[in-house]
Write an enzyme that holds these catalytic residues in place. Structure first.
Site, short mmCIF file in Angstrom:
data_model
loop_
_atom_site.label_atom_id
_atom_site.label_comp_id
_atom_site.label_asym_id
_atom_site.label_seq_id
_atom_site.Cartn_x
_atom_site.Cartn_y
_atom_site.Cartn_z
N ARG A 38 0.82 -1.22 0.00
CA ARG A 38 0.00 0.00 0.00
C ARG A 38 0.85 1.26 0.00
O ARG A 38 0.43 2.31 -0.52
CB ARG A 38 -0.99 0.00 1.17
CG ARG A 38 -2.18 -0.92 0.96
CD ARG A 38 -3.03 -0.98 2.23
NE ARG A 38 -2.29 -1.57 3.32
CZ ARG A 38 -2.25 -2.89 3.58
NH1 ARG A 38 -2.98 -3.72 2.86
NH2 ARG A 38 -1.53 -3.35 4.57
N GLU A 88 4.36 -10.21 14.87
CA GLU A 88 3.73 -10.79 16.05
C GLU A 88 4.02 -12.29 16.11
O GLU A 88 4.35 -12.83 17.16
CB GLU A 88 2.22 -10.53 15.99
CG GLU A 88 1.57 -10.68 17.34
CD GLU A 88 0.12 -10.25 17.29
OE1 GLU A 88 -0.32 -9.72 16.26
OE2 GLU A 88 -0.57 -10.47 18.31
#
Ligand code: 5GP
Length: 175
Positions: A62, A99
């Site tokens: 993006r 994560e």
């Protein structure tokens, strides 16, 4: 303030994406609105001028969408920072923790040179891991970080704090 409202009004919340408990900020409505996308492009190009950047680096994927038109508008070159394995030439890579697991981004080794001042652009600053790795890559490629610009900063994740040491005083702009 008007810009902020225009942009915020075109970003939607998608609950439980990409996993349960996460609220994803979807920028596709903004991209579909030429007034909002145009205003964002102008604002990013202004930041490029204000911080005296002579190149813009965009983060896949993006970040590419926002950075490329801003580079054209500002009259500077665009440099892609890609996920590992996508660039054809010799690359420099930087791994960083997610994560769960690790990720790696790359830049062409000859994309930047000493004296270049680079504005790094991405859509969203979350934990700051991606931005942190990209700033390190820009410096390892021999250039100076003119700043980091994002459309949106998720303040509660404290990415700004995490980036303090890596920014070394360079500005972090969240539109
Ligand atoms: P970070 O490394 O700061 O934790 O995550 C930032 C990266 O993940 C950015 O490249 C960004 O595109 C993506 N990202 C994380 N959360 C969101 C989100 O809610 N919306 C969008 N559009 N991108 C996100």
């Amino acid at each position: 303030a008007a810009l902020r409202e225009l942009l915020l009004g075109r970003i939607t919340d998608v609950p439980d994406y990409p996993q349960p408990g996460v609220v994803f900020k979807d920028i596709t409505p903004l991209l579909a609105d030429p007034d909002a996308f145009g205003a964002l492009t102008d604002a990013l190009a202004e930041l490029c001028v204000r911080h005296r950047a002579d190149k813009i680096a965009g983060l896949e994927a993006r970040g590419f969408i926002l950075a490329a038109p801003a580079a054209v508008r500002a009259g500077v070159g665009f440099v892609p920072v890609r996920k590992a394995g996508k660039l054809p030439g010799a690359t420099l890579g930087q791994t960083y923790d997610l994560e769960y697991g690790r990720a790696e981004i790359e830049i062409h080794a000859d994309a930047l040179e000493p004296g270049d001042r680079v504005l790094v652009i991405d859509d969203v600053l979350a934990t700051g891991g991606t931005a942190d790795a990209s700033l390190q890559l820009v410096r390892r490629a021999g250039a100076e970080v003119a700043g980091l610009a994002v459309l949106m900063e998720l303040g509660f994740l404290e990415g700004r704090k995490r980036l303090e040491a890596t920014l070394k005083g360079a500005p972090l702009e969240a539109l």
